[in-house]
Scaffold this motif. Structure first.
Motif, PDB file in Angstrom:
ATOM      1  N   LEU A  13      58.235  36.924  31.736  1.00 26.33           N
ATOM      2  CA  LEU A  13      56.971  37.369  31.152  1.00 26.33           C
ATOM      3  C   LEU A  13      55.792  36.746  31.877  1.00 26.33           C
ATOM      4  CD1 LEU A  13      57.774  37.000  27.341  1.00 26.33           C
ATOM      5  CD2 LEU A  13      57.802  39.100  28.706  1.00 26.33           C
ATOM      6  N   GLY A  14      54.712  37.490  31.940  1.00 23.17           N
ATOM      7  CA  GLY A  14      53.478  36.959  32.499  1.00 23.17           C
ATOM      8  C   GLY A  14      52.793  36.054  31.485  1.00 23.17           C
ATOM      9  N   ARG A  15      51.780  35.344  31.950  1.00 20.86           N
ATOM     10  CA  ARG A  15      51.068  34.411  31.084  1.00 20.86           C
ATOM     11  C   ARG A  15      50.510  35.100  29.834  1.00 20.86           C
ATOM     12  NH1 ARG A  15      48.081  29.337  32.133  1.00 20.86           N
ATOM     13  NH2 ARG A  15      46.681  29.073  30.376  1.00 20.86           N
ATOM     14  N   SER A  16      49.852  36.221  29.998  1.00 21.42           N
ATOM     15  CA  SER A  16      49.248  36.899  28.849  1.00 21.42           C
ATOM     16  C   SER A  16      50.320  37.385  27.874  1.00 21.42           C
ATOM     17  CB  SER A  16      48.359  38.057  29.287  1.00 21.42           C
ATOM     18  OG  SER A  16      49.110  39.038  29.940  1.00 21.42           O
ATOM     19  N   GLU A  17      51.452  37.805  28.404  1.00 20.53           N
ATOM     20  CA  GLU A  17      52.553  38.237  27.533  1.00 20.53           C
ATOM     21  C   GLU A  17      53.117  37.060  26.746  1.00 20.53           C
ATOM     22  OE1 GLU A  17      54.542  41.920  29.947  1.00 20.53           O
ATOM     23  OE2 GLU A  17      54.742  39.925  30.828  1.00 20.53           O
ATOM     24  N   ARG A  18      53.242  35.903  27.395  1.00 22.60           N
ATOM     25  CA  ARG A  18      53.728  34.703  26.690  1.00 22.60           C
ATOM     26  C   ARG A  18      52.741  34.273  25.603  1.00 22.60           C
ATOM     27  NH1 ARG A  18      54.911  33.072  31.995  1.00 22.60           N
ATOM     28  NH2 ARG A  18      53.214  31.558  31.913  1.00 22.60           N
ATOM     29  N   GLU A  19      51.446  34.381  25.908  1.00 24.11           N
ATOM     30  CA  GLU A  19      50.428  34.031  24.919  1.00 24.11           C
ATOM     31  C   GLU A  19      50.483  34.979  23.727  1.00 24.11           C
ATOM     32  OE1 GLU A  19      46.717  33.884  27.033  1.00 24.11           O
ATOM     33  OE2 GLU A  19      47.233  31.988  28.003  1.00 24.11           O
ATOM     34  N   MET A  20      50.684  36.274  23.994  1.00 25.58           N
ATOM     35  CA  MET A  20      50.822  37.247  22.914  1.00 25.58           C
ATOM     36  C   MET A  20      52.052  36.938  22.070  1.00 25.58           C
ATOM     37  SD  MET A  20      49.717  40.802  24.881  1.00 25.58           S
ATOM     38  CE  MET A  20      50.971  41.695  24.032  1.00 25.58           C
ATOM     39  N   LEU A  21      53.139  36.586  22.728  1.00 16.55           N
ATOM     40  CA  LEU A  21      54.369  36.256  22.018  1.00 16.55           C
ATOM     41  C   LEU A  21      54.169  35.016  21.149  1.00 16.55           C
ATOM     42  CD1 LEU A  21      57.385  36.672  21.489  1.00 16.55           C
ATOM     43  CD2 LEU A  21      57.843  35.346  23.554  1.00 16.55           C
ATOM     44  N   HIS A  23      51.379  33.853  19.942  1.00 16.50           N
ATOM     45  CA  HIS A  23      50.483  34.215  18.841  1.00 16.50           C
ATOM     46  C   HIS A  23      51.257  34.935  17.732  1.00 16.50           C
ATOM     47  CE1 HIS A  23      46.745  35.246  16.853  1.00 16.50           C
ATOM     48  NE2 HIS A  23      47.135  36.502  16.816  1.00 16.50           N
ATOM     49  N   ARG A  24      52.115  35.838  18.126  1.00 14.57           N
ATOM     50  CA  ARG A  24      52.889  36.592  17.126  1.00 14.57           C
ATOM     51  C   ARG A  24      53.862  35.684  16.376  1.00 14.57           C
ATOM     52  NH1 ARG A  24      53.331  39.418  13.062  1.00 14.57           N
ATOM     53  NH2 ARG A  24      55.015  40.896  12.945  1.00 14.57           N
ATOM     54  N   LEU A  25      54.494  34.756  17.089  1.00 13.46           N
ATOM     55  CA  LEU A  25      55.400  33.816  16.434  1.00 13.46           C
ATOM     56  C   LEU A  25      54.645  32.930  15.445  1.00 13.46           C
ATOM     57  CD1 LEU A  25      57.649  32.792  19.457  1.00 13.46           C
ATOM     58  CD2 LEU A  25      58.340  34.135  17.446  1.00 13.46           C
ATOM     59  N   GLU A  26      53.435  32.517  15.824  1.00 12.22           N
ATOM     60  CA  GLU A  26      52.610  31.715  14.917  1.00 12.22           C
ATOM     61  C   GLU A  26      52.238  32.523  13.670  1.00 12.22           C
ATOM     62  OE1 GLU A  26      49.431  30.590  17.523  1.00 12.22           O
ATOM     63  OE2 GLU A  26      50.466  28.755  18.168  1.00 12.22           O
ATOM     64  N   GLU A  27      51.901  33.789  13.849  1.00 12.73           N
ATOM     65  CA  GLU A  27      51.582  34.651  12.712  1.00 12.73           C
ATOM     66  C   GLU A  27      52.768  34.753  11.757  1.00 12.73           C
ATOM     67  OE1 GLU A  27      50.510  38.393  14.423  1.00 12.73           O
ATOM     68  OE2 GLU A  27      48.400  37.866  14.624  1.00 12.73           O
ATOM     69  N   LEU A  28      53.949  34.933  12.322  1.00 10.22           N
ATOM     70  CA  LEU A  28      55.146  35.046  11.490  1.00 10.22           C
ATOM     71  C   LEU A  28      55.433  33.741  10.755  1.00 10.22           C
ATOM     72  CD1 LEU A  28      57.445  37.061  13.911  1.00 10.22           C
ATOM     73  CD2 LEU A  28      56.408  37.882  11.772  1.00 10.22           C
ATOM     74  N   ALA A  29      55.233  32.608  11.427  1.00  4.95           N
ATOM     75  CA  ALA A  29      55.476  31.310  10.799  1.00  4.95           C
ATOM     76  C   ALA A  29      54.502  31.087   9.646  1.00  4.95           C
ATOM     77  CB  ALA A  29      55.362  30.193  11.831  1.00  4.95           C
ATOM     78  N   VAL A  30      53.242  31.423   9.862  1.00  2.78           N
ATOM     79  CA  VAL A  30      52.232  31.237   8.814  1.00  2.78           C
ATOM     80  C   VAL A  30      52.518  32.160   7.638  1.00  2.78           C
ATOM     81  CG1 VAL A  30      49.786  31.574   8.274  1.00  2.78           C
ATOM     82  CG2 VAL A  30      50.446  30.366  10.350  1.00  2.78           C
ATOM     83  N   ALA A  31      52.969  33.369   7.914  1.00  3.88           N
ATOM     84  CA  ALA A  31      53.254  34.326   6.847  1.00  3.88           C
ATOM     85  C   ALA A  31      54.376  33.840   5.935  1.00  3.88           C
ATOM     86  CB  ALA A  31      53.617  35.679   7.450  1.00  3.88           C
TER      87      ALA A  31
END
Length: 73
Positions: A13-21, A23-31
């Protein structure tokens, strides 16, 4: 896709893709965090302290977090 396959693909994955991933993992953890009355009261107290100009250094905050998250027997 298995966890092993996912982990094998991460370096591709590229840097931006890793950052998106991330971010999404953090969203799921917070949820998954269940809000409790005590948690909400602590957040409100913290906001009140900030409004009054009462803040902590990062070292003080780390010490407080350590106290709050340690399990008492």
């Amino acid at each position: 896709m298995s966890m092993s396959e996912i982990l094998d693909e991460l370096p591709k994955l590229g840097r931006s893709e890793r950052e998106m991933l991330l971010h999404r993992l953090e969203e799921l953890a917070v949820a998954e965090i269940e809000e409790t009355p005590d948690m909400l009261a602590a957040i409100d107290a913290g906001r009140g302290s900030i409004a009054k100009g009462k803040t902590h250094t990062i070292e003080e905050a780390r010490a407080l977090i350590s106290q709050w998250t340690s399990k008492s027997s």
